[in-house]
Motif scaffolding. Structure first.
Motif, PDB file in Angstrom:
ATOM      1  N   MET A   1       0.638  -1.147  -0.072  1.00  0.00           N
ATOM      2  CA  MET A   1       0.146   0.042   0.039  1.00  0.00           C
ATOM      3  C   MET A   1       0.837   1.256   0.034  1.00  0.00           C
ATOM      4  N   LYS A   2       0.176   2.477  -0.210  1.00  0.00           N
ATOM      5  CA  LYS A   2       0.918   3.737  -0.545  1.00  0.00           C
ATOM      6  C   LYS A   2       1.553   4.244   0.998  1.00  0.00           C
ATOM      7  N   SER A   3       2.602   4.369   1.182  1.00  0.00           N
ATOM      8  CA  SER A   3       3.123   4.919   2.483  1.00  0.00           C
ATOM      9  C   SER A   3       2.926   6.384   2.585  1.00  0.00           C
ATOM     10  N   THR A   4       3.137   7.032   3.636  1.00  0.00           N
ATOM     11  CA  THR A   4       3.206   8.480   3.933  1.00  0.00           C
ATOM     12  C   THR A   4       4.424   9.084   3.653  1.00  0.00           C
ATOM     13  N   GLU A   5       5.388   8.203   3.527  1.00  0.00           N
ATOM     14  CA  GLU A   5       6.664   8.790   3.469  1.00  0.00           C
ATOM     15  C   GLU A   5       7.064   8.971   1.873  1.00  0.00           C
ATOM     16  N   LYS A   6       7.787   9.907   1.338  1.00  0.00           N
ATOM     17  CA  LYS A   6       8.193   9.984   0.035  1.00  0.00           C
ATOM     18  C   LYS A   6       9.584  10.482  -0.146  1.00  0.00           C
ATOM     19  N   ILE A   7      10.073  10.423  -1.125  1.00  0.00           N
ATOM     20  CA  ILE A   7      11.426  10.865  -1.683  1.00  0.00           C
ATOM     21  C   ILE A   7      11.670  12.217  -1.671  1.00  0.00           C
ATOM     22  N   LYS A   8      12.792  12.500  -1.055  1.00  0.00           N
ATOM     23  CA  LYS A   8      13.270  14.073  -1.130  1.00  0.00           C
ATOM     24  C   LYS A   8      14.158  14.264  -2.125  1.00  0.00           C
ATOM     25  N   LEU A   9      13.762  15.482  -2.913  1.00  0.00           N
ATOM     26  CA  LEU A   9      14.535  15.995  -3.951  1.00  0.00           C
ATOM     27  C   LEU A   9      15.220  17.124  -3.634  1.00  0.00           C
ATOM     28  N   THR A  10      16.294  17.228  -4.379  1.00  0.00           N
ATOM     29  CA  THR A  10      17.167  18.551  -4.499  1.00  0.00           C
ATOM     30  C   THR A  10      16.553  19.652  -5.538  1.00  0.00           C
ATOM     31  N   LYS A  11      16.812  20.762  -5.449  1.00  0.00           N
ATOM     32  CA  LYS A  11      16.141  21.738  -6.461  1.00  0.00           C
ATOM     33  C   LYS A  11      16.308  21.253  -8.019  1.00  0.00           C
ATOM     34  N   GLY A  12      17.442  20.690  -8.081  1.00  0.00           N
ATOM     35  CA  GLY A  12      17.897  20.396  -9.708  1.00  0.00           C
ATOM     36  C   GLY A  12      16.769  19.180  -9.938  1.00  0.00           C
ATOM     37  N   ARG A  65       4.139   9.786  -7.562  1.00  0.00           N
ATOM     38  CA  ARG A  65       5.514   8.672  -7.711  1.00  0.00           C
ATOM     39  C   ARG A  65       6.727   8.869  -6.833  1.00  0.00           C
ATOM     40  N   LEU A  66       6.413  10.041  -6.133  1.00  0.00           N
ATOM     41  CA  LEU A  66       7.465  10.161  -5.175  1.00  0.00           C
ATOM     42  C   LEU A  66       7.436   9.600  -3.632  1.00  0.00           C
ATOM     43  N   PHE A  67       6.195   9.069  -3.550  1.00  0.00           N
ATOM     44  CA  PHE A  67       5.629   8.179  -2.293  1.00  0.00           C
ATOM     45  C   PHE A  67       6.436   6.651  -2.388  1.00  0.00           C
ATOM     46  N   PHE A  68       6.753   6.114  -1.247  1.00  0.00           N
ATOM     47  CA  PHE A  68       6.955   4.789  -0.931  1.00  0.00           C
ATOM     48  C   PHE A  68       5.943   3.840  -1.249  1.00  0.00           C
ATOM     49  N   GLN A  69       6.118   2.928  -1.534  1.00  0.00           N
ATOM     50  CA  GLN A  69       5.217   1.526  -1.410  1.00  0.00           C
ATOM     51  C   GLN A  69       5.577   0.791  -0.131  1.00  0.00           C
ATOM     52  N   GLU A  70       4.483   0.704   0.600  1.00  0.00           N
ATOM     53  CA  GLU A  70       4.882  -0.164   2.102  1.00  0.00           C
ATOM     54  C   GLU A  70       4.367  -1.750   1.864  1.00  0.00           C
ATOM     55  N   TYR A  71       5.212  -2.328   2.432  1.00  0.00           N
ATOM     56  CA  TYR A  71       5.004  -3.992   2.251  1.00  0.00           C
ATOM     57  C   TYR A  71       5.287  -4.466   3.656  1.00  0.00           C
ATOM     58  N   LYS A  72       4.641  -5.474   4.002  1.00  0.00           N
ATOM     59  CA  LYS A  72       4.796  -6.153   5.408  1.00  0.00           C
ATOM     60  C   LYS A  72       5.935  -7.312   5.156  1.00  0.00           C
ATOM     61  N   ALA A  73       7.141  -7.235   5.824  1.00  0.00           N
ATOM     62  CA  ALA A  73       8.104  -8.129   5.584  1.00  0.00           C
ATOM     63  C   ALA A  73       9.256  -8.194   6.660  1.00  0.00           C
ATOM     64  N   GLU A  74       9.442  -9.259   7.415  1.00  0.00           N
ATOM     65  CA  GLU A  74      10.476  -9.387   8.426  1.00  0.00           C
ATOM     66  C   GLU A  74      11.776  -9.600   8.081  1.00  0.00           C
ATOM     67  N   LEU A  75      12.767  -8.850   7.366  1.00  0.00           N
ATOM     68  CA  LEU A  75      13.650  -9.290   6.954  1.00  0.00           C
ATOM     69  C   LEU A  75      14.950  -8.909   7.823  1.00  0.00           C
ATOM     70  N   SER A  76      15.895  -9.985   7.798  1.00  0.00           N
ATOM     71  CA  SER A  76      17.270  -9.540   8.719  1.00  0.00           C
ATOM     72  C   SER A  76      17.942  -8.640   7.841  1.00  0.00           C
ATOM     73  N   ASN A  77      19.029  -8.135   8.582  1.00  0.00           N
ATOM     74  CA  ASN A  77      20.077  -7.301   7.711  1.00  0.00           C
ATOM     75  C   ASN A  77      20.572  -8.051   6.570  1.00  0.00           C
ATOM     76  N   GLU A  78      21.082  -9.209   7.023  1.00  0.00           N
ATOM     77  CA  GLU A  78      21.723  -9.983   5.885  1.00  0.00           C
ATOM     78  C   GLU A  78      20.782 -10.626   4.921  1.00  0.00           C
ATOM     79  N   GLN A  79      19.375 -10.615   5.225  1.00  0.00           N
ATOM     80  CA  GLN A  79      18.652 -11.109   4.042  1.00  0.00           C
ATOM     81  C   GLN A  79      18.301  -9.834   3.320  1.00  0.00           C
ATOM     82  N   PHE A  80      18.240  -8.764   3.915  1.00  0.00           N
ATOM     83  CA  PHE A  80      17.959  -7.264   2.869  1.00  0.00           C
ATOM     84  C   PHE A  80      18.940  -7.210   2.149  1.00  0.00           C
ATOM     85  N   GLU A  81      20.220  -7.300   2.635  1.00  0.00           N
ATOM     86  CA  GLU A  81      21.476  -7.087   1.733  1.00  0.00           C
ATOM     87  C   GLU A  81      21.416  -8.074   0.613  1.00  0.00           C
ATOM     88  N   ARG A  82      21.237  -9.184   0.964  1.00  0.00           N
ATOM     89  CA  ARG A  82      21.336 -10.417  -0.042  1.00  0.00           C
ATOM     90  C   ARG A  82      20.122 -10.146  -1.073  1.00  0.00           C
TER      91      ARG A  82
END
Length: 257
Positions: A1-12, A65-82
């Motif tokens: 689902m759509k999150s309330t968080e979004k990407i922050k852009l520079t002026k350019g 299009r700036l907003f994140f999509q949010e998903y439920k997932a319990e990933l460890s740090n190692e699993q996320f990097e992999r």
């Protein structure tokens, strides 16, 4: 689902991302000027309102299009990097930053494609936030719904496979091998491929005739643009012919065996 968080852009980046809305305001100003000059006519008002509405519509699209999509997932740090590295390998991402809970990457376009995508993924203890958008560092970023969806879905699928204990790297290699095999076995004479060739070859002929006409008339203005267009078209034709010849060669080898 759509999150309330979004990407922050520079002026350019902001200008590049919302550029189409800004450019559409120029006709608005132009027709507005005509409306002021001729107060007795409503003619310029209607196109002014249309361009303004289209500008607002594209601004709304690009804002979403700036907003994140949010998903439920319990990933460890190692699993996320992999999962991040596996997806980068699969889709040819260039990872700019990778930590235990954050990844930022760029996926560059195929030849003659759009400007590519910027992919941003971060995780919390039980959630993953993903955003895939047109590359905001380029004014020609374009937008491909298919490629953005592929960026998101591929990461989620790889993460799910990792959570299930599967060898995700092996799965990706086998998948790529099947896709390549399917490509070489696909007929080059489907309706879609034929239409694409009619357009590509037709444009090459048109640009070539325009170039010949410019040289004949002795008007050299715009010859560089025409020459570049001809070069691009003939690069497509060369690549297309090479693919056809290679597919024919492979088909002949199959028949012999």
């Amino acid at each position: 689902m759509k999150s309330t968080e979004k990407i922050k852009l520079t002026k350019g980046q902001w200008f590049n991302h919302f550029g189409i809305s800004i450019y559409l305001l120029f006709p608005v100003l132009l027709f507005g000027y005509f409306a002021i000059q001729d107060k007795n006519s409503n003619g310029p008002i209607y196109p002014m309102l249309i361009f303004f509405a289209v500008s607002i519509f594209f601004y709304w699209l690009n804002w979403n299009r700036l907003f994140f999509q949010e998903y439920k997932a319990e990933l460890s740090n190692e699993q996320f990097e992999r999962a991040s590295n596996a997806t980068a390998f699969e889709l040819n991402w260039q990872i700019i930053k990778l930590t235990e809970s954050y990844v930022e990457a760029f996926r560059y376009p195929e030849p003659f494609g759009n400007g590519g995508e910027k992919i941003t993924i971060k995780k919390t203890e039980n959630k993953v936030f993903i955003n895939s958008m047109g590359n905001p560092n380029l004014s020609r970023n374009g937008y491909s719904r298919k490629r953005n969806r592929e960026n998101v879905n591929s990461f989620l699928i790889n993460a799910a496979n990792i959570l299930k204990g599967k060898e995700v790297e092996k799965i990706i290699v086998e998948k790529q091998a099947k896709e390549e095999e399917a490509f070489w076995e696909e007929s080059e004479w489907t309706i879609g491929n034929i239409l694409m060739r009619l357009v590509g070859y037709g444009l090459a002929i048109i640009f070539l005739l325009i170039g010949i006409l410019i040289i004949y008339e002795g008007s050299w203005e715009g010859i560089i643009t025409i020459a570049l267009s001809i070069g691009i078209c003939f690069s497509y034709i060369k690549s297309d012919i090479q693919i056809i010849r290679e597919k024919n060669r492979r088909n002949k080898l199959k028949k012999k065996t």
